[in-house]
Design a protein around this motif. Structure first.
Motif: not given
Length: 338
Positions: A251-271
């Motif tokens: 569950m945690k590794v999948r979450g890491m893979a989804r955000v890897f290399g992304l830029r931007g605010s946590a709020g916008q990325l979360a959306k």
């Protein structure tokens, strides 16, 4: 029977938006949410009329004419709630009667059709979805973010406040039946009050299989191999099966893979990702020190480890240890330069 006039096609609504209508289709495999939806309809109708009549039919054993007998107006015109189960296994007689009924439903009656999935009764479902009624969708909640959102909504419904880390910990401890998770929310509030944090959840869930997996996963993704290995071996010593331990780490590794290399605010990325902002922040923190190729290998190794744990090896504990150490060392060998 009296016609209620033409209706327009309405998109499916969620379980907590369910309301009485001449015909209501409650669809999807999530039993707990479906039961909640039907209960909500019943409570709404009973609040309006305490003389509400309840009738239950099993579509699988239905015989011709039963629906019309129940739906026929009574002498005192009491409102009727007709709950039909097993529509996905309905008899031919039910399908015939129900298709005719939904085009001209009875006055003062609400027909609730419970269909858990599959192709049986599709013609009836198409009629309802085409405008003959409303649909309440109850899909199975498999995604981590969906279960987190459910737990947060459940806490709000019960008037409680819970920290992001605590709700994540609670969901990790109850990864099975959704009803069990809802029950855990209510019990936690009863025991610990309505202001909840990680300590409250830790005390309430101590000893659960998934809680141990949660601790192992936290240590591994934080880059603490020695601690992760000790916790893993303690879990093994306690007789815990490797499968739920693997699930918590994945569950945690999948979450890491989804955000890897992304830029931007946590709020916008979360959306964009359908995650909570705190989930994004935590996952981005946990990807520090990882290289893309190694994280991709971790995803592959997760699937490989699952296969090994489900019969592909005689030593599943060793297979899981190898995977945990791979994650804890961020894809590097023990003697590799950092």
């Amino acid at each position: 029977m009296a016609s209620r006039g033409a209706t327009t096609k309405t998109p499916a609504i969620q379980w907590d938006e369910a309301y009485p209508a001449p015909v209501v289709l409650v669809s999807g495999p999530e039993i707990f949410l479906a039961d909640r939806a039907v209960q909500r309809i019943r409570e709404t109708m009973f609040a309006e009329r305490s003389d509400l009549e309840l009738h239950d039919l099993d579509a699988a054993s239905y015989t011709a004419g039963e629906l019309y007998t129940i739906a026929s107006p009574s002498l005192f015109a009491e409102p009727r709630l007709i709950r039909v189960t097993n529509v996905e296994r309905c008899s031919d007689a039910f399908l015939s009667d129900a298709r005719r009924y939904v085009t001209e439903p009875a006055e003062d009656a609400t027909l609730v059709l419970r269909h858990a999935g599959g192709q049986r009764g599709k013609a009836l479902l198409d009629l309802v979805r085409g405008g003959a009624g409303i649909e309440v969708a109850c899909p199975e909640m498999k995604k981590d973010q969906d279960r987190l959102a459910f737990a947060q909504a459940e806490m709000r419904r019960l008037g409680a406040q819970i920290t992001p880390g605590a709700v994540r910990q609670l969901v990790a401890a109850y990864m099975g039946d959704l009803g069990e998770l809802a029950g855990a929310c209510a019990q936690l509030i009863e025991v610990s009050g309505k202001q909840l944090n990680e300590d409250h959840v830790t005390r309430a869930t101590e000893g659960r299989v998934e809680t141990n997996g949660f601790k192992v996963a936290d240590a591994a993704t934080a880059g603490r191999p020695a601690e992760a290995l000790v916790l893993l071996r303690q879990a093994f010593a306690g007789g815990i099966d490797p499968i739920p331990l693997l699930a918590a780490l994945n569950m945690k590794v999948r979450g890491m893979a989804r955000v890897f290399g992304l830029r931007g605010s946590a709020g916008q990325l979360a959306k964009d990702l359908g995650m909570a902002p705190w989930q994004v922040e935590r996952a981005m923190k946990e990807t520090r020190g990882w290289r893309e190729a190694e994280l991709a290998r971790a995803i592959d190794l997760a699937a490989e480890t699952e296969w090994l744990l489900k019969g592909g090896t005689r030593d599943p504990q060793y297979a899981l240890e190898k995977y945990v150490l791979f994650v804890a060392r961020r894809g590097r060998e023990a003697n590799s330069p950092r």
